[in-house]
Design an enzyme around this catalytic site. Structure first.
Site, PDB file in Angstrom:
ATOM      1  N   GLY A  87       7.187 -50.415  -8.091  1.00  0.00           N
ATOM      2  CA  GLY A  87       8.599 -50.055  -7.996  1.00  0.00           C
ATOM      3  C   GLY A  87       8.768 -48.777  -7.197  1.00  0.00           C
ATOM      4  O   GLY A  87       8.788 -48.785  -5.963  1.00  0.00           O
ATOM      5  N   GLU A 130       3.493 -55.889 -17.092  1.00  0.00           N
ATOM      6  CA  GLU A 130       4.189 -54.611 -16.942  1.00  0.00           C
ATOM      7  C   GLU A 130       4.638 -54.118 -18.316  1.00  0.00           C
ATOM      8  O   GLU A 130       5.670 -54.574 -18.833  1.00  0.00           O
ATOM      9  CB  GLU A 130       5.425 -54.785 -16.059  1.00  0.00           C
ATOM     10  N   ASN A 188       8.683 -53.922  -5.387  1.00  0.00           N
ATOM     11  CA  ASN A 188       9.927 -54.313  -6.052  1.00  0.00           C
ATOM     12  C   ASN A 188      10.921 -53.172  -5.863  1.00  0.00           C
ATOM     13  O   ASN A 188      10.857 -52.169  -6.559  1.00  0.00           O
ATOM     14  CB  ASN A 188       9.652 -54.552  -7.551  1.00  0.00           C
ATOM     15  N   TRP A 189      11.825 -53.356  -4.901  1.00  0.00           N
ATOM     16  CA  TRP A 189      12.774 -52.282  -4.577  1.00  0.00           C
ATOM     17  C   TRP A 189      13.851 -52.126  -5.645  1.00  0.00           C
ATOM     18  O   TRP A 189      14.572 -51.138  -5.649  1.00  0.00           O
ATOM     19  CB  TRP A 189      13.443 -52.570  -3.244  1.00  0.00           C
ATOM     20  N   LYS A 190      14.032 -53.130  -6.474  1.00  0.00           N
ATOM     21  CA  LYS A 190      15.131 -53.121  -7.457  1.00  0.00           C
ATOM     22  C   LYS A 190      16.459 -52.890  -6.714  1.00  0.00           C
ATOM     23  O   LYS A 190      16.612 -53.386  -5.599  1.00  0.00           O
ATOM     24  CB  LYS A 190      14.868 -52.058  -8.527  1.00  0.00           C
ATOM     25  N   GLU A 212      13.573 -55.757 -16.819  1.00  0.00           N
ATOM     26  CA  GLU A 212      14.963 -55.293 -16.655  1.00  0.00           C
ATOM     27  C   GLU A 212      15.940 -56.467 -16.716  1.00  0.00           C
ATOM     28  O   GLU A 212      17.066 -56.314 -17.190  1.00  0.00           O
ATOM     29  CB  GLU A 212      15.093 -54.502 -15.337  1.00  0.00           C
ATOM     30  N   GLY A 233       8.752 -47.047 -14.493  1.00  0.00           N
ATOM     31  CA  GLY A 233       9.655 -45.995 -14.031  1.00  0.00           C
ATOM     32  C   GLY A 233       9.613 -44.729 -14.871  1.00  0.00           C
ATOM     33  O   GLY A 233      10.485 -43.870 -14.750  1.00  0.00           O
ATOM     34  N   SER A 285       4.604 -47.645 -12.987  1.00  0.00           N
ATOM     35  CA  SER A 285       4.271 -46.309 -12.465  1.00  0.00           C
ATOM     36  C   SER A 285       2.953 -46.255 -11.698  1.00  0.00           C
ATOM     37  O   SER A 285       2.239 -45.254 -11.774  1.00  0.00           O
ATOM     38  CB  SER A 285       4.280 -45.273 -13.600  1.00  0.00           C
ATOM     39  N   HIS A 300      11.362 -60.280 -15.071  1.00  0.00           N
ATOM     40  CA  HIS A 300      11.176 -58.829 -15.063  1.00  0.00           C
ATOM     41  C   HIS A 300      11.845 -58.253 -16.315  1.00  0.00           C
ATOM     42  O   HIS A 300      12.912 -58.713 -16.722  1.00  0.00           O
ATOM     43  CB  HIS A 300      11.781 -58.217 -13.795  1.00  0.00           C
TER      44      HIS A 300
HETATM   45  P1  PGA Z   1       7.638 -48.687 -11.282  1.00  0.00           P
HETATM   46  O1  PGA Z   1       8.287 -50.148 -11.409  1.00  0.00           O
HETATM   47  O2  PGA Z   1       6.465 -48.799 -10.354  1.00  0.00           O
HETATM   48  O3  PGA Z   1       8.750 -47.825 -10.727  1.00  0.00           O
HETATM   49  O4  PGA Z   1       7.239 -48.269 -12.654  1.00  0.00           O
HETATM   50  C1  PGA Z   1       7.492 -51.297 -11.501  1.00  0.00           C
HETATM   51  C2  PGA Z   1       8.349 -52.515 -11.754  1.00  0.00           C
HETATM   52  O5  PGA Z   1       9.289 -52.442 -12.565  1.00  0.00           O
HETATM   53  O6  PGA Z   1       8.121 -53.594 -11.175  1.00  0.00           O
END
Ligand code: PGA
Length: 247
Positions: free
Chosen positions: A230, A164, A9-11, A94, A170, A209, A92
């Site tokens: 991510g 998650e 997931n590049w966001k 976010e 993150g 993470s 997600h």
């Molecule tokens: P992260 O993100 O690996 O940077 O914690 C995971 C995600 O939000 O899908």
């Protein structure tokens, strides 16, 4: 047999040039690509170009439930399909947190995917306050019941779930394997009590993470079928290497 999946997931990261470089590095890497099902959730702008190369499954990070119309800035499932994107992330944290996507709105997206036979990863997970209050299992049950568990068993092949915990995304902090096992077993049990045997076939990913130093112990958890990655997916090599963390 549940699929082993590594989903990047590049966001909102990487320029188009960087994205192309990532893909060529992925392509030329020696890793046996059939070890796991690699998926890439990229910025929508890049989907057509990335999907054209047919190197891995390419999907979008978001979709609107409506088929077309006056929804400035949004994309529909048919539009995603038309450029070769074959999957989408739904729910997600976010999107829930910064764009106020409600359980009801997410249910509409789930229904749209089912109607159009479009694969999706449904994300769920609790915030830190909920975790500290010991209410995380109920919280996740509510999220799944409100948006997902109504789907017809015949559509289960479209579904992957990602657990998650928001406090681990993150932040460099991962849930420990006891915490992960507890939640994944809970989700599995919910799937099986809702859908019977078919519920046992749904892959459940962990996200938050995940990196080369913790992936092995996380992927060894009995109900963990892979990861939604991510930060550690932004470098093609470190993403690919995670495939070796499956036993
Ligand atoms: P992260 O993100 O690996 O940077 O914690 C995971 C995600 O939000 O899908």
């Amino acid at each position: 047999m549940r699929k082993k999946i590594l989903a990047a997931n590049w966001k909102m990261n990487l320029s188009f040039v960087e994205a192309q470089a990532w893909l060529s590095q992925f392509k030329s890497s020696n890793t046996t690509k059939n070890l796991v099902d690699f998926q890439l959730y990229a910025p929508s702008l890049y989907l057509q170009s990335l999907a054209q190369q047919e190197v891995l499954t390419v999907g979008a990070q978001n979709v609107h439930p409506k088929e077309s119309g006056a929804f400035t800035g949004e994309l529909s499932i048919s539009q995603l399909k038309s450029v070769g994107a074959s999957s989408v992330l739904i729910g997600h944290s976010e999107r829930r947190q910064y764009f106020q996507e409600s359980n009801f709105f997410l249910k509409e997206k789930v229904d749209a995917c089912c109607q159009q036979d479009y694969a999706f990863i449904f994300c769920c997970g609790e915030d830190l306050e909920t975790r500290r209050a010991g209410a995380h299992l109920n919280f996740i049950t509510d999220q799944l019941q409100a948006s997902l568990l109504h789907l017809e068993p015949a559509k289960l092949s479209l579904l992957t779930i990602a657990y998650e915990p928001i406090w681990a995304i993150g932040t460099g902090e991962t849930a420990d394997t006891t915490q992960i096992n507890e939640v994944h077993a809970h989700i599995r049990q919910l799937l099986e009590s809702t859908f019977g045997e078919k519920g046992a076939e749904v892959s459940i990913l962990y996200g938050g993470s995940v990196n080369a130093s913790n992936a092995q112990s996380i992927f060894a958890c009995p109900d963990v079928d892979g990861g939604l990655i991510g930060g550690a997916s932004l470098n093609a090599q470190s993403f690919i290497e995670l495939a070796h963390c499956f036993k």
